[in-house]
Design an enzyme around this catalytic site. Sequence first.
Site, PDB file in Angstrom:
ATOM      1  N   GLU A 127       0.883  -1.054  -0.014  1.00 42.74           N
ATOM      2  CA  GLU A 127      -0.125   0.052  -0.157  1.00 42.74           C
ATOM      3  C   GLU A 127       0.726   1.188  -0.103  1.00 42.74           C
ATOM      4  OE1 GLU A 127      -3.111   0.552   2.995  1.00 42.74           O
ATOM      5  OE2 GLU A 127      -4.398  -0.316   1.812  1.00 42.74           O
TER       6      GLU A 127
ATOM      7  N   HIS B 147       6.164 -26.637  -2.976  1.00 45.83           N
ATOM      8  CA  HIS B 147       5.254 -27.651  -3.696  1.00 45.83           C
ATOM      9  C   HIS B 147       4.232 -27.178  -4.344  1.00 45.83           C
ATOM     10  CE1 HIS B 147       7.561 -30.998  -1.404  1.00 45.83           C
ATOM     11  NE2 HIS B 147       7.863 -29.985  -0.749  1.00 45.83           N
TER      12      HIS B 147
ATOM     13  N   LYS C  25     -13.744   1.152  -4.123  1.00 46.18           N
ATOM     14  CA  LYS C  25     -14.906   1.608  -3.283  1.00 46.18           C
ATOM     15  C   LYS C  25     -15.893   2.423  -4.033  1.00 46.18           C
ATOM     16  CE  LYS C  25     -12.157   1.942   0.836  1.00 46.18           C
ATOM     17  NZ  LYS C  25     -11.453   2.673   1.759  1.00 46.18           N
TER      18      LYS C  25
HETATM   19  O1  PA5 Z   1      -3.300   1.400   6.050  1.00 42.86           O
HETATM   20  C1  PA5 Z   1      -4.278   1.998   5.849  1.00 42.86           C
HETATM   21  O2  PA5 Z   1      -4.736   3.071   6.185  1.00 42.86           O
HETATM   22  C2  PA5 Z   1      -5.314   1.158   5.283  1.00 42.86           C
HETATM   23  O3  PA5 Z   1      -5.272  -0.344   5.092  1.00 42.86           O
HETATM   24  C3  PA5 Z   1      -6.583   0.924   6.569  1.00 42.86           C
HETATM   25  O4  PA5 Z   1      -5.993   0.550   7.661  1.00 42.86           O
HETATM   26  C4  PA5 Z   1      -7.687   0.198   6.042  1.00 42.86           C
HETATM   27  O5  PA5 Z   1      -8.205   0.630   5.052  1.00 42.86           O
HETATM   28  C5  PA5 Z   1      -8.859   0.309   7.248  1.00 42.86           C
HETATM   29  O6  PA5 Z   1      -9.099   1.625   7.275  1.00 42.86           O
HETATM   30  P1  PA5 Z   1      -9.992   2.188   8.492  1.00 42.86           P
HETATM   31  O7  PA5 Z   1      -8.956   1.815   9.858  1.00 42.86           O
HETATM   32  O8  PA5 Z   1     -10.297   3.417   8.356  1.00 42.86           O
HETATM   33  O9  PA5 Z   1     -11.380   1.173   8.832  1.00 42.86           O
END
Ligand code: PA5
Length: 428
Positions: free
Chosen positions: A283, A304, A418
Amino acid sequence: MISVNLDYSRPFIDKIKFQEAHKVAEEELNHVKNKTGKGPEWLGWRDILKDPNDALLAELDTLANQIRQKADIFIVAGIGGSYLGAKAVIDALSPFFPEKGPKILFAGHHMSGRYLTELVEYLSRPKPDGSKKEVYLNVISKSGTTTETALAFRILRQWMHDNYSDADKRIVCTTSAEGGALNKIIDANGYRKFVLPDDIGGRFSVLTPVGLLPIAIAGIDIRNLYYGAVSAFKEFENDASMVLDYVATRLALYHSGKAMDMIASFEPELAGMGGWMQQLYGESEGKNGKGLFPVLLGYSTDLHSVGQMVQDGQRNLIETFLVVDKSKHTLNVEADPEDTDGLNYLTGKSFHYINSKAFEGTREAHVKGGVPCISIHFDELNAENIGRFIYFCQLAIAIYVYYLGENPFDQPGVEDYKKAMFRLLGKP
Ligand code: PA5
């Protein structure tokens, strides 16, 4: 302690390219330290280590002990950075088949109706002695609006209120100081709340209440974990050569055309740690057509399944092994007078020794097959070393992504699915 072995990637790297990458990585480290890079408002994950909040650790410990004494089941509802860190540490440090303490279950990390139905059925089934299960719930969402988590929370919250007159005391929420639907629900119901500071993003939040409360409830010493990270912070403020060498190697490999980083371990308890790292890296670096795609592999199992591909497929891979050098567990192979299975050559050898030779042999084969290998070593798997590892990875990826010219702390691409999903669902 943790250490990094880069010897098996060096043959694949041009020395000059490495030195150039190292120089730039040093400059990027200064941008992290001085808050002069992209997203300076997201560097709180460093500040909390510079100035540890012992009172918060004590508060989390006290609540965790209270819940541990009463709970049969503790549910963590969250997705992405809101659960992967806790899961990683709990998986790494808990017994595979725990007999003591609450069972930790996860929810809100996908939208399977079947999973939630079966979870609620399981929670509703009495214990073997006929009594009701004691369930506690921690919902974790920084935004307080994430659909997966919010949907699970709606179902589980209802179940908690239907089943316990003191449900409001059994539900703990971790979210931002203000804003978001979750804060409205907290205000309306008086649930206990822990705050994830605004300057710490989800995937950098494992050392905040987001990760620390579930980890403490699993019976893990959060002070050791936290102070492991603090000691790594102090060390790297003085001498970050281990991080810089790692980052420069990964950068030099990326610039030589590598496209995927396979995060692999021969220890199944580190699968969650690989998953946490996969999200932290993926990310943070996957932006504007850049970055190494982090792939999670569990060895020797996956040798494997995709071993052939790693050994002999497209040569665009690097491999990062997570290695535990010393094991507390000694299971030895015993002699069999018949030796029908032909395994007597291993008599007296420990499984840890055999597994470590499997790692060394795999690395040797993969290097021969053209895959540069990096290994990150835990001398022992304990909370302190995991804390060190967490900070190592966080700092490394921040420097690396600055070098790519991107902001390590946002995730604009995640919004696209989303938007499309909300349109299809007719969200107003
Ligand atoms: O690293 C990040 O910001 C994301 O992976 C969030 O943790 C994830 O999308 C969950 O978001 P939230 O904590 O707002 O529900």
